[in-house]
Design a protein around this motif. Structure first.
Motif, PDB file in Angstrom:
ATOM      1  N   UNK A 103     -29.931  24.738 -29.120  1.00 16.96           N
ATOM      2  CA  UNK A 103     -29.200  26.263 -28.792  1.00 16.96           C
ATOM      3  C   UNK A 103     -29.473  26.218 -27.475  1.00 16.96           C
ATOM      4  N   UNK A 104     -30.614  25.734 -26.800  1.00 21.53           N
ATOM      5  CA  UNK A 104     -30.932  25.877 -25.364  1.00 21.53           C
ATOM      6  C   UNK A 104     -29.978  25.362 -24.467  1.00 21.53           C
ATOM      7  N   UNK A 105     -29.674  23.879 -25.131  1.00 22.93           N
ATOM      8  CA  UNK A 105     -28.789  22.964 -24.248  1.00 22.93           C
ATOM      9  C   UNK A 105     -27.349  23.569 -24.403  1.00 22.93           C
ATOM     10  N   UNK A 106     -27.067  23.989 -25.409  1.00 24.14           N
ATOM     11  CA  UNK A 106     -25.704  24.707 -25.434  1.00 24.14           C
ATOM     12  C   UNK A 106     -25.624  25.651 -24.529  1.00 24.14           C
ATOM     13  N   UNK A 107     -26.601  26.765 -24.303  1.00 27.30           N
ATOM     14  CA  UNK A 107     -26.716  27.791 -23.481  1.00 27.30           C
ATOM     15  C   UNK A 107     -26.596  27.252 -21.855  1.00 27.30           C
ATOM     16  N   UNK A 108     -27.203  26.267 -21.696  1.00 26.82           N
ATOM     17  CA  UNK A 108     -27.321  25.822 -20.191  1.00 26.82           C
ATOM     18  C   UNK A 108     -26.032  25.086 -19.972  1.00 26.82           C
ATOM     19  N   UNK A 109     -25.436  24.219 -21.043  1.00 33.96           N
ATOM     20  CA  UNK A 109     -24.126  23.510 -20.626  1.00 33.96           C
ATOM     21  C   UNK A 109     -23.177  24.504 -20.465  1.00 33.96           C
ATOM     22  N   UNK A 110     -22.808  25.846 -21.293  1.00 36.19           N
ATOM     23  CA  UNK A 110     -21.919  26.578 -20.900  1.00 36.19           C
ATOM     24  C   UNK A 110     -21.761  27.253 -19.937  1.00 36.19           C
ATOM     25  N   UNK A 111     -23.120  27.488 -19.270  1.00 36.67           N
ATOM     26  CA  UNK A 111     -23.504  28.229 -18.125  1.00 36.67           C
ATOM     27  C   UNK A 111     -22.974  27.558 -16.781  1.00 36.67           C
ATOM     28  N   UNK A 112     -23.153  26.076 -17.008  1.00 35.01           N
ATOM     29  CA  UNK A 112     -22.971  25.246 -15.702  1.00 35.01           C
ATOM     30  C   UNK A 112     -21.376  25.240 -15.669  1.00 35.01           C
ATOM     31  N   UNK A 113     -20.823  25.005 -16.861  1.00 33.09           N
ATOM     32  CA  UNK A 113     -19.058  24.957 -16.817  1.00 33.09           C
ATOM     33  C   UNK A 113     -18.560  25.996 -16.333  1.00 33.09           C
ATOM     34  N   UNK A 114     -19.114  27.238 -16.916  1.00 35.46           N
ATOM     35  CA  UNK A 114     -18.567  28.584 -16.342  1.00 35.46           C
ATOM     36  C   UNK A 114     -18.619  28.875 -15.021  1.00 35.46           C
ATOM     37  N   UNK A 115     -19.726  28.421 -14.361  1.00 38.73           N
ATOM     38  CA  UNK A 115     -19.773  28.563 -12.937  1.00 38.73           C
ATOM     39  C   UNK A 115     -18.975  27.576 -12.121  1.00 38.73           C
ATOM     40  N   UNK A 116     -18.571  26.648 -12.819  1.00 42.56           N
ATOM     41  CA  UNK A 116     -17.657  25.543 -12.239  1.00 42.56           C
ATOM     42  C   UNK A 116     -16.298  26.021 -12.148  1.00 42.56           C
ATOM     43  N   UNK A 117     -15.942  27.082 -12.821  1.00 42.39           N
ATOM     44  CA  UNK A 117     -14.689  27.872 -12.731  1.00 42.39           C
ATOM     45  C   UNK A 117     -14.262  28.165 -11.206  1.00 42.39           C
ATOM     46  N   UNK A 118     -15.175  28.263 -10.671  1.00 46.05           N
ATOM     47  CA  UNK A 118     -15.039  28.792  -8.980  1.00 46.05           C
ATOM     48  C   UNK A 118     -14.269  27.427  -8.337  1.00 46.05           C
ATOM     49  N   UNK A 119     -14.302  26.300  -8.845  1.00 47.48           N
ATOM     50  CA  UNK A 119     -13.784  25.147  -8.179  1.00 47.48           C
ATOM     51  C   UNK A 119     -12.132  24.750  -8.846  1.00 47.48           C
ATOM     52  N   UNK A 120     -11.711  25.917  -9.355  1.00 48.66           N
ATOM     53  CA  UNK A 120     -10.428  25.680 -10.009  1.00 48.66           C
ATOM     54  C   UNK A 120      -9.458  26.010  -8.894  1.00 48.66           C
ATOM     55  N   UNK A 121      -8.322  25.082  -9.083  1.00 48.55           N
ATOM     56  CA  UNK A 121      -7.327  24.835  -7.888  1.00 48.55           C
ATOM     57  C   UNK A 121      -5.920  25.289  -8.339  1.00 48.55           C
ATOM     58  N   UNK A 122      -5.740  25.223  -9.569  1.00 49.61           N
ATOM     59  CA  UNK A 122      -4.581  25.484 -10.075  1.00 49.61           C
ATOM     60  C   UNK A 122      -4.349  25.454 -11.647  1.00 49.61           C
ATOM     61  N   UNK A 123      -3.105  25.555 -12.331  1.00 45.44           N
ATOM     62  CA  UNK A 123      -3.155  25.585 -13.933  1.00 45.44           C
ATOM     63  C   UNK A 123      -3.942  24.116 -14.382  1.00 45.44           C
ATOM     64  N   UNK A 124      -3.829  22.827 -13.927  1.00 43.08           N
ATOM     65  CA  UNK A 124      -4.470  21.707 -14.428  1.00 43.08           C
ATOM     66  C   UNK A 124      -5.729  22.142 -14.563  1.00 43.08           C
ATOM     67  N   UNK A 125      -6.421  22.167 -13.402  1.00 38.21           N
ATOM     68  CA  UNK A 125      -7.926  22.398 -13.313  1.00 38.21           C
ATOM     69  C   UNK A 125      -8.304  23.487 -14.272  1.00 38.21           C
TER      70      UNK A 125
END
Length: 469
Positions: A103-125
């Protein structure tokens, strides 16, 4: 102080009308309710916040990245494709590593990926990051439900489910007031407002995941905060329930494939699929619907979008309490689905302000279902495969989170309105309500998964003690 069952504490001499002294079992349950369930609620809040915050960024993603309604709906839905693919494997790995680590791993993992949404450049990313977010979050809900099934007797699981599920409603209620100001940080340190939103809200999940690692225990016997008597009675109560169940229905362990083929599981999947369609269609498109109200901006859209979830929170606690106290959850399930159907249909044909009122009625229906639905599942599924069964139901049903948002995107792209999408939700909810009449709530009547009907006498039930605050 008042207990959740309505009794009151007193320091006066005992009398027949007064609440009996707390037992080690009721004390253990109270500690779990205070220590573990609030943490799960906070984790659930972060979970829903990170998967649904794109609803507030939709117009900004279209303006900055060229992500139109159809592309937005597809990206919102791709999350659930990944969730479906990785849900069962994640649940199996949880049993290997234990809920504390997983459960701890899941929470940390989705937080990292969600933060990485700031790098989205277009529909594909955007598509790739949404898929990765679904992969990271896969297994969270089944892991929590499995945890509750192995730490609490059934008489307490409805209230525990409601208290933990309230995290989702808090997320929906706060996501607008929180996301609006973050979107208003546009240009700060060279970042767009939507980038700040993903970064801050993702970092929150990472911090909570790290905290959870030091707060949770995988097994009852590992809990240093429970006394020896509390551990013994809690374990004995849960073991007695499982033993009584096996005594009635046999100890043949159902296989994974028998879980997938069982008609009862398929019925549960369909009912929860319709629920998930309503939840995520509203999660991702409610801000867009509210924008039809004249004079709204990012902040007012966020505030108005929180209204249905606040009322749904009250309805969910009320229905969960009634279900636990009466043990009759099926009528509540059907009534909630009917409310979702009526509210969604009337929202489709009403003016924007009245549509918000009707969506509030619908939310009070579909968001109240989880603490009613899962205890029914847990009472009717073989205890030796409860974790896999929950994962199967949740993962397949969560595909509704792909179908509805994507369908809404296509409908809006073609018609400029979400009206027909709301009517579709109403139809699905009504069919699910009718299908729910087929659920046999009385567990003594359920042969279940690959179980032989037993003529042996059922083991006595363990009486549920009073839960005290």
């Amino acid at each position: 102080m008042t207990s959740l069952t309505g009794s009151t504490d007193s320091h006066s001499p005992a009398s027949p009308s007064q609440t009996p002294k707390a037992t080690p079992l009721s004390s253990a349950v109270a500690k779990i309710m205070r220590r573990v369930i609030p943490l799960f609620a906070i984790m659930m809040m972060c979970n829903q916040l990170n998967r649904s915050n794109i609803g507030y960024a939709e117009s900004h993603l279209e303006a900055d990245l060229g992500i139109g309604a159809t592309a937005y709906g597809l990206g919102a839905g791709l999350f659930f494709i990944a969730y479906f693919i990785f849900e069962v494997p994640s649940n199996l790995l949880m049993k290997r590593f234990g809920p504390k680590i997983w459960l701890s791993r899941i929470c940390v993992s989705w937080g990292i990926v969600s933060a990485c949404m700031l790098f989205a450049q277009g529909p594909t990313s955007f598509y790739v990051l949404r898929f990765l977010l679904g992969m990271a979050e896969a297994g969270f809900v089944p892991a929590v439900l499995y945890y509750l099934a192995t730490w609490l007797p059934n008489a307490y699981r409805g209230r525990a489910n409601a208290r933990y599920a309230v995290g989702a409603l808090v997320a929906f209620s706060l996501s607008g007031p929180l996301s609006g100001p973050l979107l208003g940080m546009d240009g700060t340190l060279g970042l767009r407002g939507w980038q700040w939103m993903f970064l801050v809200e993702g970092a929150m999940s990472v911090a909570i995941g790290v905290f959870a690692f030091f707060r949770l225990d995988s097994r009852i016997e590992d809990a240093s905060w429970l006394t020896a008597d509390e551990k013994r009675e809690l374990t004995a109560a849960i073991d007695a329930e499982d033993a009584a169940y096996l005594n009635r229905h046999g100890d043949d362990r159902p296989t994974f494939w028998s879980v997938l083929r069982d008609p009862k599981i398929l019925l549960f999947v369909f009912v929860y699929f319709s629920v998930q369609m309503s939840i995520y269609a509203n999660t991702f498109w409610l801000p867009s619907i509210v924008r039809d109200i004249k004079g709204t901006n990012d902040v007012t859209v966020g505030l108005l979008s929180s209204v249905p979830w606040v009322f749904a929170m009250v309805a969910m606690f009320l229905l969960a309490r009634i279900g636990d106290r009466t043990g009759r959850r099926k009528p509540l399930l059907i009534g909630a689905l009917v409310a979702a159907a009526v509210g969604s249909y009337l929202a489709a044909v009403a003016s924007p302000w009245l549509a918000l009122v009707m969506l509030t009625v619908a939310a009070m229906g579909f968001k109240s279902i989880s603490p009613i639905f899962w205890p029914i599942v847990q009472r009717t599924v073989h205890p030796m495969v409860i974790g896999v069964a929950i994962a199967v139901i949740n993962s397949i049903a969560n595909l509704g989170g792909f179908v509805a948002p994507y369908g809404f995107g296509v409908v809006k792209q073609q018609t400029g309105s979400t009206q027909w999408g709301l009517i579709g939700l109403a139809v699905f909810s009504l069919i699910a309500a009718l299908a729910s009449f087929l659920i046999r709530e009385n567990e003594d009547e359920n042969p279940g998964l690959s179980r032989k009907k037993e003529s042996a006498k059922a083991a006595p039930q363990v009486p549920a003690p009073q839960l005290r605050n």
